[in-house]
Motif scaffolding. Structure first.
Motif, mmCIF file in Angstrom:
data_model
loop_
_atom_site.group_PDB
_atom_site.id
_atom_site.type_symbol
_atom_site.label_atom_id
_atom_site.label_comp_id
_atom_site.label_asym_id
_atom_site.label_seq_id
_atom_site.Cartn_x
_atom_site.Cartn_y
_atom_site.Cartn_z
ATOM 1 N N VAL A 265 0.731 -1.181 0.399
ATOM 2 C CA VAL A 265 -0.085 -0.020 -0.252
ATOM 3 C C VAL A 265 0.892 1.249 -0.109
ATOM 4 O O VAL A 265 0.974 2.360 -0.825
ATOM 5 C CB VAL A 265 -0.822 0.329 1.265
ATOM 6 C CG1 VAL A 265 -1.848 1.064 1.322
ATOM 7 C CG2 VAL A 265 -2.048 -1.246 1.043
ATOM 8 N N ASP A 266 1.934 1.396 0.921
ATOM 9 C CA ASP A 266 2.445 1.682 0.445
ATOM 10 C C ASP A 266 3.277 3.262 -0.549
ATOM 11 O O ASP A 266 3.275 3.771 -1.091
ATOM 12 C CB ASP A 266 3.910 2.343 2.305
ATOM 13 C CG ASP A 266 3.667 2.351 3.262
ATOM 14 O OD1 ASP A 266 2.426 2.657 3.161
ATOM 15 O OD2 ASP A 266 3.973 1.517 4.337
ATOM 16 N N SER A 267 4.019 1.691 -0.952
ATOM 17 C CA SER A 267 4.315 1.731 -2.529
ATOM 18 C C SER A 267 3.915 1.995 -3.563
ATOM 19 O O SER A 267 4.157 3.192 -4.270
ATOM 20 C CB SER A 267 4.627 0.392 -2.834
ATOM 21 O OG SER A 267 3.799 -0.297 -3.722
ATOM 22 N N ALA A 268 2.285 2.189 -3.025
ATOM 23 C CA ALA A 268 1.538 2.421 -4.417
ATOM 24 C C ALA A 268 1.178 3.712 -4.106
ATOM 25 O O ALA A 268 1.038 4.581 -5.145
ATOM 26 C CB ALA A 268 -0.025 1.700 -4.097
ATOM 27 N N LEU A 269 1.016 4.872 -2.496
ATOM 28 C CA LEU A 269 0.398 5.305 -2.405
ATOM 29 C C LEU A 269 1.948 6.466 -2.467
ATOM 30 O O LEU A 269 2.300 7.570 -3.472
ATOM 31 C CB LEU A 269 0.334 5.837 -0.070
ATOM 32 C CG LEU A 269 -0.626 5.326 -0.503
ATOM 33 C CD1 LEU A 269 -1.320 5.646 1.233
ATOM 34 C CD2 LEU A 269 -1.806 6.338 -0.854
ATOM 35 N N ASN A 270 3.351 5.572 -3.057
ATOM 36 C CA ASN A 270 4.427 6.385 -3.488
ATOM 37 C C ASN A 270 4.842 6.462 -4.597
ATOM 38 O O ASN A 270 6.214 7.286 -4.398
ATOM 39 C CB ASN A 270 5.763 6.280 -1.897
ATOM 40 C CG ASN A 270 5.195 6.712 -0.654
ATOM 41 O OD1 ASN A 270 4.681 7.679 -0.292
ATOM 42 N ND2 ASN A 270 6.260 5.306 -0.436
ATOM 43 N N ARG A 271 4.210 5.332 -5.653
ATOM 44 C CA ARG A 271 4.710 5.393 -7.321
ATOM 45 C C ARG A 271 5.967 4.765 -6.727
ATOM 46 O O ARG A 271 6.522 5.047 -7.840
ATOM 47 C CB ARG A 271 4.347 6.484 -7.887
ATOM 48 C CG ARG A 271 3.080 7.599 -7.698
ATOM 49 C CD ARG A 271 2.029 6.289 -8.397
ATOM 50 N NE ARG A 271 1.234 7.945 -8.748
ATOM 51 C CZ ARG A 271 -0.139 8.537 -8.027
ATOM 52 N NH1 ARG A 271 -0.399 7.329 -6.876
ATOM 53 N NH2 ARG A 271 -0.942 8.675 -8.194
ATOM 54 N N ASP A 272 6.158 4.483 -6.222
ATOM 55 C CA ASP A 272 6.983 2.862 -6.338
ATOM 56 C C ASP A 272 7.093 1.830 -7.116
ATOM 57 O O ASP A 272 6.894 1.184 -6.438
ATOM 58 C CB ASP A 272 7.547 3.003 -4.745
ATOM 59 C CG ASP A 272 9.129 2.785 -4.334
ATOM 60 O OD1 ASP A 272 9.936 1.896 -5.160
ATOM 61 O OD2 ASP A 272 9.562 2.669 -3.230
ATOM 62 N N TYR A 273 7.567 2.212 -8.199
ATOM 63 C CA TYR A 273 7.115 1.764 -8.819
ATOM 64 C C TYR A 273 7.534 0.131 -8.574
ATOM 65 O O TYR A 273 6.723 -0.397 -9.606
ATOM 66 C CB TYR A 273 7.820 1.999 -10.310
ATOM 67 C CG TYR A 273 6.680 2.683 -10.469
ATOM 68 C CD1 TYR A 273 5.238 3.897 -10.346
ATOM 69 C CD2 TYR A 273 7.340 3.998 -12.031
ATOM 70 C CE1 TYR A 273 4.761 5.023 -10.673
ATOM 71 C CE2 TYR A 273 6.369 5.446 -12.234
ATOM 72 C CZ TYR A 273 5.796 6.132 -11.628
ATOM 73 O OH TYR A 273 4.946 6.624 -11.985
ATOM 74 N N SER A 274 8.900 -0.394 -8.413
ATOM 75 C CA SER A 274 9.833 -1.692 -8.238
ATOM 76 C C SER A 274 8.901 -2.213 -7.022
ATOM 77 O O SER A 274 8.691 -3.412 -7.325
ATOM 78 C CB SER A 274 10.776 -0.745 -8.217
ATOM 79 O OG SER A 274 11.512 -0.666 -6.751
ATOM 80 N N VAL A 275 8.713 -1.623 -6.192
ATOM 81 C CA VAL A 275 8.549 -2.142 -5.259
ATOM 82 C C VAL A 275 6.769 -2.716 -5.574
ATOM 83 O O VAL A 275 6.614 -3.658 -5.512
ATOM 84 C CB VAL A 275 7.911 -1.401 -3.555
ATOM 85 C CG1 VAL A 275 7.563 -2.361 -2.332
ATOM 86 C CG2 VAL A 275 9.553 -1.179 -3.489
#
Length: 307
Positions: A265-275
């Motif tokens: 969920v954090d990666s989706a909010l942060n747009r952390d594409y690789s995660v």
């Protein structure tokens, strides 16, 4: 059987490739990016960061480079938000946590759900049946984000029996509430599904024939009813197991377990594409694997099924 398994595994390869392509396209189509924040960076800094991580390349090349590194080095890439961690590090830290509490949640939900469903079906339209149905309905409509704080309030603040959060390498005191909070809803669903399947099987002709031959009721249940009644349960348990072992953001947030659900969920909010892409690929691979296991188990439960 082995040729069927081999074909399914070969089909899984293009399926995962399609999953990677679609996920990458959808992620890049969403507004924002990994370097957008409340504190705006200068265009020069953003240009340097995008060049460093290869985000200035065409999307097709980024996908190709990702698949190449994944196949050759099993490398999910770096995290865009956590500069000192890779996606492999994040998955290696969070996945064992969710695997442990998800596994025990699955075992408890499966055993209690099947037993409750069988008891309700055998005592159809009796007090036991109504009691099981009532508990199942309450459990099904009680979401995890409501049950988790209630458990913390009761078992931690009022009784002081269990810690309200943390992990401590999965010590049992830290495992009880996450497991119960995650399993409760699935227990209710499995119980209702097992009850319906049992009632349908109990009204079958081969069950009436077994009873007419004078078999004891317990032999009818264990020898003739249970196997065919479990087939719908197997179909349901495949995706349920994947959902449990890949984490729940509610469990990770309320009990601070450090599981992979919150990282996703954090990666989706942060747009952390690789995660995002790494965890999506992990969930996809596990879904394919356990659906295959469920299909193979069908042949052992129902001899009429041949692949």
């Amino acid at each position: 059987m082995f040729s069927y398994i081999a074909r399914r595994l070969l089909v899984a390869i293009p399926t995962l490739l399609i999953l990677i392509v679609l996920s990458a396209v959808l992620m890049h189509a969403a507004p924002g990016g990994p370097f957008n924040s409340e504190r705006k960076l200068s265009p020069e800094v953003i240009a340097n960061l995008t060049a460093k991580y290869g985000l200035d390349q065409p999307l097709w090349y980024q996908i190709w480079a990702y698949i190449r590194d994944l196949v050759l080095h099993f490398d999910f890439g770096p995290s865009f938000k956590y500069k000192d961690r890779t996606v492999n590090d994040i998955i290696a830290q969070g996945f064992p946590v969710t695997l442990k509490y998800g596994f025990w949640s699955f075992i408890i939900a499966t055993v209690l759900g099947i037993v409750a469903g069988v008891v309700a079906a055998i005592n159809h339209n009796k007090a036991t049946d109504y009691l099981v149905l009532t508990i199942a309905i309450v459990g099904a409509v009680l979401p995890g984000y409501v049950l988790a704080p209630i458990m913390v309030l009761f078992f931690t603040l009022y009784l002081g029996w269990l810690p309200g959060g943390g992990w401590e390498d999965g010590e049992w005191r830290y495992l009880v509430m996450p497991v119960l909070a995650l399993a409760t809803g699935y227990i209710a669903s499995i119980a209702r599904l097992m009850r319906s399947s049992m009632l349908e099987t109990l009204n079958s002709n081969f069950v009436r024939t077994a009873r007419a031959k004078g078999l004891p009721e317990w032999k009818v249940i264990t020898g003739h009813v249970m196997k065919p009644a479990l087939l719908p349960i197997l179909s349901y348990l495949g995706p349920v197991f994947v959902g449990m072992v890949t984490g729940s953001v509610v469990i990770d947030m309320y009990f601070s377990t450090g599981g992979i659900g919150k990282s996703f969920v954090d990666s989706a909010l942060n747009r952390d594409y690789s995660v995002m892409l790494g965890i999506t690929l992990l969930v996809g691979a596990l879904t394919i694997l356990f659906n295959l296991i469920v299909d193979v188990l069908y042949a052992f439960i129902d001899p009429k099924i041949r692949y």
